[in-house]
Write a protein that holds these residues in place. Sequence first.
Motif, PDB file in Angstrom:
ATOM      1  N   ILE A   1       0.868  -1.217   0.052  1.00 22.21           N
ATOM      2  CA  ILE A   1       0.046   0.479  -0.293  1.00 22.21           C
ATOM      3  C   ILE A   1       1.073   0.712   0.142  1.00 22.21           C
ATOM      4  N   PHE A   2       1.117   1.921  -0.652  1.00 21.25           N
ATOM      5  CA  PHE A   2       1.202   3.605  -0.971  1.00 21.25           C
ATOM      6  C   PHE A   2       0.984   4.491  -1.014  1.00 21.25           C
ATOM      7  N   ASP A   3       1.809   5.658  -0.359  1.00 21.56           N
ATOM      8  CA  ASP A   3       0.950   6.550   0.066  1.00 21.56           C
ATOM      9  C   ASP A   3       0.862   7.667  -1.457  1.00 21.56           C
ATOM     10  N   MET A   4       0.773   8.619  -2.011  1.00 21.23           N
ATOM     11  CA  MET A   4       1.103   9.378  -3.437  1.00 21.23           C
ATOM     12  C   MET A   4       2.424  10.055  -3.341  1.00 21.23           C
ATOM     13  N   ASP A   5       1.830  11.233  -2.615  1.00 20.60           N
ATOM     14  CA  ASP A   5       1.918  12.688  -2.781  1.00 20.60           C
ATOM     15  C   ASP A   5       3.342  12.811  -1.635  1.00 20.60           C
ATOM     16  N   GLY A   6       4.731  12.195  -2.731  1.00 24.77           N
ATOM     17  CA  GLY A   6       6.395  12.302  -2.229  1.00 24.77           C
ATOM     18  C   GLY A   6       6.759  11.031  -1.864  1.00 24.77           C
ATOM     19  N   THR A   7       6.023  10.046  -2.974  1.00 22.47           N
ATOM     20  CA  THR A   7       5.998   8.815  -2.273  1.00 22.47           C
ATOM     21  C   THR A   7       6.960   8.296  -3.579  1.00 22.47           C
ATOM     22  N   ILE A   8       5.033   8.074  -4.870  1.00 19.34           N
ATOM     23  CA  ILE A   8       5.064   7.619  -6.052  1.00 19.34           C
ATOM     24  C   ILE A   8       5.189   8.721  -6.629  1.00 19.34           C
ATOM     25  N   LEU A   9       4.536   9.984  -6.354  1.00 23.65           N
ATOM     26  CA  LEU A   9       5.210  11.494  -6.981  1.00 23.65           C
ATOM     27  C   LEU A   9       5.392  12.240  -6.633  1.00 23.65           C
ATOM     28  N   ASP A  10       6.145  13.497  -7.552  1.00 31.23           N
ATOM     29  CA  ASP A  10       6.237  14.601  -6.552  1.00 31.23           C
ATOM     30  C   ASP A  10       5.199  15.464  -7.360  1.00 31.23           C
TER      31      ASP A  10
ATOM     32  N   THR B   1       3.587  17.172 -12.560  1.00 29.60           N
ATOM     33  CA  THR B   1       3.780  16.431 -11.583  1.00 29.60           C
ATOM     34  C   THR B   1       4.091  15.252 -12.021  1.00 29.60           C
ATOM     35  N   LYS B   2       5.012  14.399 -12.054  1.00 30.27           N
ATOM     36  CA  LYS B   2       5.920  13.215 -12.302  1.00 30.27           C
ATOM     37  C   LYS B   2       6.121  12.363 -11.399  1.00 30.27           C
ATOM     38  N   PRO B   3       5.889  10.981 -11.667  1.00 29.85           N
ATOM     39  CA  PRO B   3       6.630   9.968 -10.786  1.00 29.85           C
ATOM     40  C   PRO B   3       7.776   9.742 -10.734  1.00 29.85           C
ATOM     41  N   TYR B   4       8.514   9.990  -9.558  1.00 30.60           N
ATOM     42  CA  TYR B   4       9.908   9.631  -8.818  1.00 30.60           C
ATOM     43  C   TYR B   4      10.403   8.902  -9.640  1.00 30.60           C
ATOM     44  N   ASP B   5      11.705   8.772  -9.549  1.00 30.82           N
ATOM     45  CA  ASP B   5      13.062   7.759 -10.732  1.00 30.82           C
ATOM     46  C   ASP B   5      12.241   6.070 -10.181  1.00 30.82           C
ATOM     47  N   GLY B   6      12.273   5.438 -11.273  1.00 28.61           N
ATOM     48  CA  GLY B   6      12.166   3.833 -10.941  1.00 28.61           C
ATOM     49  C   GLY B   6      11.020   3.696 -10.461  1.00 28.61           C
ATOM     50  N   ILE B   7       9.580   4.605 -10.077  1.00 29.74           N
ATOM     51  CA  ILE B   7       8.736   4.501  -9.331  1.00 29.74           C
ATOM     52  C   ILE B   7       8.207   3.355 -10.505  1.00 29.74           C
ATOM     53  N   VAL B   8       7.102   3.591 -11.827  1.00 31.08           N
ATOM     54  CA  VAL B   8       6.553   2.635 -12.367  1.00 31.08           C
ATOM     55  C   VAL B   8       7.430   1.250 -12.420  1.00 31.08           C
ATOM     56  N   LYS B   9       8.681   1.317 -13.225  1.00 25.87           N
ATOM     57  CA  LYS B   9       9.307   0.016 -12.394  1.00 25.87           C
ATOM     58  C   LYS B   9       9.403  -1.061 -11.332  1.00 25.87           C
ATOM     59  N   LEU B  10       9.279  -0.103 -10.872  1.00 22.14           N
ATOM     60  CA  LEU B  10       9.187  -0.554  -9.338  1.00 22.14           C
ATOM     61  C   LEU B  10       7.545  -1.220  -8.874  1.00 22.14           C
ATOM     62  N   LEU B  11       6.949  -0.596  -9.599  1.00 26.47           N
ATOM     63  CA  LEU B  11       5.332  -1.106  -9.473  1.00 26.47           C
ATOM     64  C   LEU B  11       5.243  -2.094 -10.544  1.00 26.47           C
ATOM     65  N   SER B  12       5.878  -2.233 -11.708  1.00 30.24           N
ATOM     66  CA  SER B  12       5.575  -3.550 -12.801  1.00 30.24           C
ATOM     67  C   SER B  12       6.217  -4.674 -12.298  1.00 30.24           C
ATOM     68  N   ASP B  13       7.570  -4.504 -11.834  1.00 27.41           N
ATOM     69  CA  ASP B  13       8.037  -5.650 -10.716  1.00 27.41           C
ATOM     70  C   ASP B  13       7.285  -6.126 -10.005  1.00 27.41           C
ATOM     71  N   LEU B  14       6.545  -5.084  -9.321  1.00 34.30           N
ATOM     72  CA  LEU B  14       5.896  -5.952  -7.556  1.00 34.30           C
ATOM     73  C   LEU B  14       5.189  -6.878  -8.380  1.00 34.30           C
TER      74      LEU B  14
ATOM     75  N   VAL C   1       9.881   5.737   2.418  1.00 34.06           N
ATOM     76  CA  VAL C   1      11.387   6.587   1.319  1.00 34.06           C
ATOM     77  C   VAL C   1      11.849   8.231   2.129  1.00 34.06           C
ATOM     78  N   ASP C   2      12.814   7.963   1.464  1.00 34.89           N
ATOM     79  CA  ASP C   2      13.750   9.274   1.789  1.00 34.89           C
ATOM     80  C   ASP C   2      13.794  10.537   0.619  1.00 34.89           C
ATOM     81  N   TRP C   3      12.991   9.925  -0.637  1.00 35.07           N
ATOM     82  CA  TRP C   3      13.156  10.995  -1.967  1.00 35.07           C
ATOM     83  C   TRP C   3      12.028  11.987  -1.686  1.00 35.07           C
ATOM     84  N   GLY C   4      11.295  11.834  -0.638  1.00 33.56           N
ATOM     85  CA  GLY C   4      10.120  12.639  -1.079  1.00 33.56           C
ATOM     86  C   GLY C   4       9.719  14.100  -0.193  1.00 33.56           C
ATOM     87  N   PHE C   5       9.136  14.555   0.996  1.00 36.90           N
ATOM     88  CA  PHE C   5       8.524  15.786   1.885  1.00 36.90           C
ATOM     89  C   PHE C   5       9.336  15.570   3.138  1.00 36.90           C
TER      90      PHE C   5
END
Length: 217
Positions: free
Chosen positions: A7-16, A86-99, A185-189
């Motif tokens: 379960i993912f948060d949205m702002d700051g986690t999967i989307l900038d 707004t855009k996905p953080y680097d690697g997020i789409v691949k992460l979700l696809s792989d999971l 994750v530490d790439w967010g807010f």
Amino acid sequence: MAVKLAIFDMDGTILDTLGDLCDSLNYVLAKQGYPVRTLDEVRSFVGNGIAKLIERAVPCDCTKEQTLGVYEEFIPYYREHCAEKTKPYDGIVKLLSDLKQNGIWLAVVSNKADAAVQDLCKQYFEGLFDIAVGECPGMEKKPAPDAVNLVLDKLHISREEAVYIGDSEVDIATAVNSGLQLCVVDWGFRDVDFLKAHGAKRIFSDTESLKEYLITA
């Protein structure tokens, strides 16, 4: 026990989303004659839903009626302008696809208005999430466990089989209140020191290490 649901948060986690939030907020503030806010100020205001964002952003002497006026103008304006920067953080789409390819169910639980959550999931993550839940009337916002509980019930997955992933103190509290494992994750807010001070134990700095943990946990 193996992870069956992430379960993912949205702002700051999967989307900038910070740029669009800041621009939309400042448009409404300026239109109503209030001082605008810096990007860093808006970064510190987000996490508890739009109503709290507005409450923190307006001048301290604003009445409840004035604050509500900003809120009511922000909601439709932001929905129209929520995907300009707004855009996905680097690697997020691949992460979700792989999971997903590894059989893990995927969900979003956000304090963002539900209409915006659905729009953004469709635009950036079409077909990846099994369920997405945003702020809705009658449902307590995070860190209350309501939306997480809804996801677990709809997908028929136990708490022991789910992991919550977020980037803020609100997400840390949400996982605690929901009885879920937590990944931060530490790439967010919020920065690492802030996250540690609020109880984060398992902090990830890149999507590959997060994927490895979720797949092998």
